[in-house]
Design a protein around this motif. Structure first.
Motif, mmCIF file in Angstrom:
data_model
loop_
_atom_site.group_PDB
_atom_site.id
_atom_site.type_symbol
_atom_site.label_atom_id
_atom_site.label_comp_id
_atom_site.label_asym_id
_atom_site.label_seq_id
_atom_site.Cartn_x
_atom_site.Cartn_y
_atom_site.Cartn_z
ATOM 1 N N CYS A 142 0.835 -1.204 0.000
ATOM 2 C CA CYS A 142 0.000 0.000 0.000
ATOM 3 C C CYS A 142 0.871 1.255 0.000
ATOM 4 O O CYS A 142 1.923 1.291 0.636
ATOM 5 N N VAL A 143 0.391 2.297 -0.681
ATOM 6 C CA VAL A 143 1.077 3.582 -0.608
ATOM 7 C C VAL A 143 0.983 4.138 0.812
ATOM 8 O O VAL A 143 -0.069 4.063 1.453
ATOM 9 N N CYS A 144 2.107 4.671 1.287
ATOM 10 C CA CYS A 144 2.097 5.375 2.566
ATOM 11 C C CYS A 144 2.926 6.646 2.422
ATOM 12 O O CYS A 144 3.760 6.761 1.518
ATOM 13 N N TYR A 145 2.689 7.609 3.297
ATOM 14 C CA TYR A 145 3.413 8.872 3.250
ATOM 15 C C TYR A 145 3.303 9.578 4.597
ATOM 16 O O TYR A 145 2.437 9.262 5.412
ATOM 17 N N SER A 146 4.196 10.559 4.801
ATOM 18 C CA SER A 146 4.159 11.388 6.003
ATOM 19 C C SER A 146 3.777 12.812 5.625
ATOM 20 O O SER A 146 4.139 13.289 4.549
ATOM 21 N N VAL A 147 3.053 13.472 6.512
ATOM 22 C CA VAL A 147 2.689 14.877 6.350
ATOM 23 C C VAL A 147 3.444 15.673 7.405
ATOM 24 O O VAL A 147 3.282 15.428 8.602
ATOM 25 N N GLU A 148 4.292 16.610 6.957
ATOM 26 C CA GLU A 148 5.101 17.403 7.861
ATOM 27 C C GLU A 148 5.075 18.863 7.424
ATOM 28 O O GLU A 148 4.601 19.191 6.340
ATOM 29 N N ALA A 149 5.590 19.743 8.270
ATOM 30 C CA ALA A 149 5.734 21.145 7.891
ATOM 31 C C ALA A 149 6.723 21.268 6.738
ATOM 32 O O ALA A 149 7.667 20.488 6.629
ATOM 33 N N GLY A 150 6.497 22.219 5.845
ATOM 34 C CA GLY A 150 7.377 22.399 4.702
ATOM 35 C C GLY A 150 6.832 23.435 3.755
ATOM 36 O O GLY A 150 6.200 24.402 4.174
ATOM 37 N N ASN A 151 7.008 23.184 2.451
ATOM 38 C CA ASN A 151 6.538 24.123 1.445
ATOM 39 C C ASN A 151 6.332 23.386 0.130
ATOM 40 O O ASN A 151 7.237 22.703 -0.359
ATOM 41 N N CYS A 152 5.132 23.496 -0.433
ATOM 42 C CA CYS A 152 4.854 22.890 -1.732
ATOM 43 C C CYS A 152 3.583 23.520 -2.304
ATOM 44 O O CYS A 152 2.839 24.218 -1.622
ATOM 45 N N ASN A 153 3.338 23.276 -3.589
ATOM 46 C CA ASN A 153 2.114 23.770 -4.213
ATOM 47 C C ASN A 153 1.397 22.684 -4.989
ATOM 48 O O ASN A 153 0.583 22.961 -5.855
#
Length: 222
Positions: free
Chosen positions: A204-215
């Motif tokens: 399964c796809v997994c990911y982390s959400v953290e502070a940063g910068n993106c659009n």
């Protein structure tokens, strides 16, 4: 709004449920403006594009909670299973044509507490087949047109599709969700968030959400 989505060409036929596990890793402090909120989304669209959501909602007043949403309207706030830093939560949205309802299930995997909510659809002409899925973050700012810092660092894993068992109409079989394509609100705005550690885990796809910068959101394919 910023999120990741599975596009229709890659979305399998016959989906009747979705699920994920969201772990609240760290409280980054509440910088949500007055009367505003943000959402950590698990969202399913049926074939007629009707949205069904089971979201972690963070508010300006620190009243964070999980909410079952149907057609953009809050239907039920979970009272027994509440967001706690360090805990992991199994979120499941299931569509049952035979029972004419949508079932929202939330389980705190740290302490075992489970809570479900059934939303009846017996008076609605509803298509019980999935057409698309969302995972990601949504900002609602009632004080200005700008995004603000995320409340929690989280880990999202076990993204899965569900299919009704052909021999048992009450049983659902889940299979891994292994592709994501990016989606944004096309405003060109930069958001104070980053998506890291994007990989396959247990298929399964997994990911982390953290502070940063993106659009934009995540792109991942196998």
């Amino acid at each position: 709004m910023l999120d990741k989505t599975q596009s229709n060409p890659l979305f399998p036929a016959g989906v009747t449920a979705i699920s994920d596990i969201i772990k609240i890793v760290e409280d980054m402090g509440n910088q949500i403006p007055d009367k505003s909120w943000m959402l950590y989304l698990l969202e399913l669209f049926n074939a007629r594009n009707i949205p069904i959501e089971l979201n972690l909602i963070c508010q300006f007043d620190n009243q964070d909670y999980f909410e079952a949403i149907f057609q953009g309207i809050n239907r039920y706030r979970f009272k027994k299973v509440l967001p706690v830093v360090g805990h992991s939560y199994l979120r499941i949205i299931m569509m049952y044509e035979k029972k004419k309802l949508v079932r929202y299930s939330l389980t705190d995997q740290t302490n075992g507490n489970t809570e479900t909510f059934d939303f009846p659809l017996d008076k609605m002409n509803f298509d019980y087949v999935g057409g698309n899925q969302f995972t990601g973050i949504e900002w609602w700012n009632k004080t200005g047109n700008f995004p603000y810092s995320i409340r929690y660092n989280v880990e999202v894993s076990q993204l899965m599709f569900g299919f009704l068992d052909k021999t048992d109409s009450d049983s659902i079989t889940f299979v891994p969700h292994n592709s994501l394509i990016p989606n944004s609100d096309n405003s060109g705005a930069a958001y104070p968030v980053s998506f890291r550690n994007i990989m396959l885990k247990d298929g399964c796809v997994c990911y982390s959400v953290e502070a940063g910068n993106c659009n934009n959101g995540i792109h991942y394919s196998v």
